[in-house]
Design an enzyme around this catalytic site. Structure first.
Site, PDB file in Angstrom:
ATOM      1  N   LYS A  45       0.795  -1.241   0.000  1.00 33.94           N
ATOM      2  CA  LYS A  45       0.000   0.000   0.000  1.00 33.94           C
ATOM      3  C   LYS A  45       0.830   1.295   0.000  1.00 33.94           C
ATOM      4  CE  LYS A  45      -3.360  -1.065  -0.606  1.00 33.94           C
ATOM      5  NZ  LYS A  45      -3.730  -1.823  -1.856  1.00 33.94           N
ATOM      6  N   HIS A 105       6.731  -7.537  -2.342  1.00 30.16           N
ATOM      7  CA  HIS A 105       6.600  -6.885  -1.034  1.00 30.16           C
ATOM      8  C   HIS A 105       7.618  -7.463  -0.044  1.00 30.16           C
ATOM      9  CE1 HIS A 105       3.142  -4.648  -2.182  1.00 30.16           C
ATOM     10  NE2 HIS A 105       2.266  -5.626  -2.147  1.00 30.16           N
ATOM     11  N   SER A 135      -4.368   2.977   4.634  1.00 28.00           N
ATOM     12  CA  SER A 135      -4.618   2.381   3.323  1.00 28.00           C
ATOM     13  C   SER A 135      -4.684   0.854   3.427  1.00 28.00           C
ATOM     14  CB  SER A 135      -3.511   2.806   2.353  1.00 28.00           C
ATOM     15  OG  SER A 135      -3.718   2.245   1.084  1.00 28.00           O
ATOM     16  N   GLN A 225      -2.277  10.105 -13.273  1.00 33.20           N
ATOM     17  CA  GLN A 225      -2.928  10.886 -12.216  1.00 33.20           C
ATOM     18  C   GLN A 225      -3.978  10.019 -11.532  1.00 33.20           C
ATOM     19  OE1 GLN A 225      -4.480  14.623 -13.668  1.00 33.20           O
ATOM     20  NE2 GLN A 225      -2.600  14.911 -14.831  1.00 33.20           N
ATOM     21  N   MET A 229      -6.246   7.110 -13.296  1.00 32.77           N
ATOM     22  CA  MET A 229      -5.978   5.694 -12.994  1.00 32.77           C
ATOM     23  C   MET A 229      -7.179   5.034 -12.325  1.00 32.77           C
ATOM     24  SD  MET A 229      -2.014   5.165 -11.812  1.00 32.77           S
ATOM     25  CE  MET A 229      -2.247   3.531 -11.110  1.00 32.77           C
ATOM     26  N   ARG A 252      -8.455   4.252  -3.589  1.00 33.76           N
ATOM     27  CA  ARG A 252      -9.365   4.734  -2.555  1.00 33.76           C
ATOM     28  C   ARG A 252      -9.358   6.259  -2.483  1.00 33.76           C
ATOM     29  NH1 ARG A 252      -9.060   5.716   2.842  1.00 33.76           N
ATOM     30  NH2 ARG A 252      -6.809   5.768   2.504  1.00 33.76           N
ATOM     31  N   GLY A 254      -5.874   8.202  -2.503  1.00 31.87           N
ATOM     32  CA  GLY A 254      -4.672   8.675  -3.189  1.00 31.87           C
ATOM     33  C   GLY A 254      -4.138   9.981  -2.631  1.00 31.87           C
TER      34      GLY A 254
END
Ligand code: PPS
Length: 290
Positions: A45, A105, A135, A225, A229, A252, A254
């Site tokens: 995230k 990750h 997030s 942007q 997106m 969500r 950003g």
């Protein structure tokens, strides 16, 4: 397709993970990187998809029909093995693009050694802990392939304890330290990207040795942007069946500073105090507002 029950976290080599990250471990550790591979490494995230999409556009443009596929297929997730999809390693082994763009990750100490042997370029993206936690909380609510998040207060405590996916503190500082000995790591901050995407795009291009025209750069900047997106089904994960956008969308908010809508004053103070202790030995600095 029927989704399996939510996975549980357990300790794996000192890092809290689910079996979706560990089931393919030997194949992940034996993964053969190629010298031109580009690895996008993040704590979950922190801006993985954003940077993945930027790199995808920089290298492959947006027009070729074979590129009209979801970002999570074009930029395979190295360690992931979930029932609905082929293992990340398998997809990567078959990938013929040059470069291959690879998502991970993994904390730095668990990265397969061939990335170091091949001296691959690595783009690391870090995000301030408070926004990162928020997030991640919403992501865990909507993603059936993640453990149950529980309530926010409990979740925040587990984030601080390194029990949502390893430790955020170890992850960001581990990669930061590695940057001092491995020259091919570009360490980006989510907050910098929000503040001035064009400037960070320039840093990326210079790191990757790319020199797109001003027009091309502007096309990429415009295409990545948040609002654009968010509407783009190839970039917004809306085609991913394990996610329930009715609970929370992948793209969500950003923003930098959304943590203020979630942390109580008491939670923030306690978090800051704990943060100071955990981060006292590093020069790494984050911005929680811009
Ligand atoms: S994942 O699941 O780990 O791959 O998620 P990741 O892509 O790292 O992080 C998702 C968060 O990044 C935000 N995001 C963006 N912010 C600003 N601009 C752009 N273009 C952008 N693309 C993705 C996304 O909205 C998630 O953050 P939150 O705070 O939840 O909105």
């Amino acid at each position: 397709m029927e989704l399996p029950p939510r996975p549980k976290l357990f300790d794996f080599h000192g890092v809290s993970m689910t079996n979706y990250f560990t089931d393919n471990w030997d194949n992940v550790q034996n993964f053969q990187a190629r010298p031109d591979d580009i690895l996008i490494a993040t704590y979950p995230k922190a801006g993985t998809t954003w940077v993945s999409y930027i790199l995808d556009l920089l290298y492959f443009g947006q027009t070729a029909p074979e590129r009209q596929r979801p970002i999570f297929e074009k930029v395979p997730f190295l360690e992931l093995l979930i029932p609905l999809y082929p293992p990340g390693v398998e997809v990567l082994d078959k990938l013929t693009t040059s470069p291959r763009l690879i998502k991970t990750h993994l904390p730095v100490q668990l990265l397969p050694k061939s990335f170091w042997e091949q001296n691959c370029r690595i783009v690391y993206v870090a995000r301030n802990a408070k926004d990162n936690a928020v997030s991640y909380f919403h992501f865990d609510r909507m993603n059936q392939a993640e453990p149950e998040p529980g309530d926010w207060n409990n979740y925040l405590q587990r984030f601080m304890d390194g029990k949502v996916f390893g430790s955020w503190y170890d992850h960001v500082t581990g990669w930061w330290e590695k940057k001092h000995t491995h020259s091919k790591i570009l360490y980006l901050f989510y907050e910098d990207m929000v503040e001035d995407t064009g400037r960070e795009l320039d840093r990326l291009c210079s790191f990757l040795g790319l020199s797109p025209s001003a027009e091309e750069k502007e096309r990429v900047r415009g295409g990545v942007q948040f609002d654009i997106m968010k509407k783009n089904s190839m970039a917004n994960y809306s085609t991913n069946p394990v996610m329930d956008f009715k609970i929370s969308p992948f793209m969500r908010k950003g923003k930098v500073g959304d943590w203020k809508n979630h942390f109580t004053v008491a939670q923030s103070e306690q978090f800051d105090e704990d943060y100071k202790k955990k981060m006292e030995n590093t020069q790494l600095r984050f911005r929680t507002t811009i």
